[in-house]
Design an enzyme around this catalytic site. Structure first.
Site, PDB file in Angstrom:
ATOM      1  N   SER A  39       0.887  -1.112  -0.055  1.00 46.46           N
ATOM      2  CA  SER A  39      -0.156   0.160   0.094  1.00 46.46           C
ATOM      3  C   SER A  39       0.983   1.111  -0.067  1.00 46.46           C
ATOM      4  O   SER A  39       0.528   2.424  -0.385  1.00 46.46           O
ATOM      5  CB  SER A  39      -0.907   0.016   1.146  1.00 46.46           C
ATOM      6  OG  SER A  39      -0.146   0.231   2.511  1.00 46.46           O
ATOM      7  N   LYS A  80       0.976   4.638   6.797  1.00 46.36           N
ATOM      8  CA  LYS A  80       0.235   5.615   5.717  1.00 46.36           C
ATOM      9  C   LYS A  80       0.810   6.948   5.806  1.00 46.36           C
ATOM     10  O   LYS A  80       1.487   7.254   6.794  1.00 46.36           O
ATOM     11  CB  LYS A  80      -1.237   5.650   6.252  1.00 46.36           C
ATOM     12  CG  LYS A  80      -2.211   4.373   5.934  1.00 46.36           C
ATOM     13  CD  LYS A  80      -2.094   3.461   4.584  1.00 46.36           C
ATOM     14  CE  LYS A  80      -2.707   2.453   4.712  1.00 46.36           C
ATOM     15  NZ  LYS A  80      -2.445   1.610   3.561  1.00 46.36           N
TER      16      LYS A  80
END
Length: 183
Positions: A39, A80
């Site tokens: 990701s 993230k």
């Protein structure tokens, strides 16, 4: 005999102090983490090992575009990038990030944007469409993975409460050939 007991006692004290010091450093200041998944590609790769700086988040708030580690709803830790801070209006149009109406460049996405031929890297959205609010709530962050098409992030799980943030990360220490500071 007394000298031998004294030497054992000194070694025991040194060992206990070392263990306590290591525990304090790991729990309060720095901790290792392994990137699990794709990701954050191309910035981070699957199985990269990084150092999480917990201390910086104990004394202040994150900056936009920091890479953070936080406890996600699935009882996992996610890595993230901070996109929206409390009070920000976030939206994507024409593969461009807008925060509070101002366009922002995201140079860490340039490689992927140049490879995409079947539409935008990041689908258009408004914050209200994703979280039901026009702004990032106080005490929360809006985060996204750099691999926008394949990232489970605030677009799916909602904003991240600050108390769930473990810290920021920016140092890859393994594999050896990939040792570097990350931006």
């Amino acid at each position: 005999m007394a000298k031998k007991k004294n030497e054992i006692w000194e070694w025991t004290k040194a060992l206990v102090i070392a263990i306590l010091l290591a525990a304090v450093i790991r729990y309060f200041l720095f901790a290792p983490i392994v990137v699990d998944g794709l990701s954050m590609m191309p910035t981070l790769h699957d199985q990269d090992r990084m150092i999480v700086n917990k201390f910086s988040y104990k004394i202040g708030n994150p900056d936009r575009f920091d890479i953070i580690v936080f406890h996600a709803p699935e009882n996992k830790d996610y890595i993230k990038r901070v996109i929206g801070l409390p009070g920000d209006r976030v939206e994507y149009k024409d593969d461009t990030l807008f925060i509070n109406g101002k366009a922002y460049e995201e140079p860490y996405l340039d490689d992927y944007k140049s490879q995409v031929i079947d539409g935008p890297l990041t689908e258009p959205f408004t914050l209200e469409e994703k979280i039901g609010s026009e702004t990032v709530p106080e005490g929360h962050l809006f985060v996204m993975g750099d691999n926008r098409r394949y990232s489970k992030d605030s677009r799916h799980i909602g904003t991240v409460p600050m108390e769930k943030v473990l810290g920021n990360t920016g140092i890859i220490y393994w594999p050896i050939e990939d040792i570097r500071l990350v931006k």
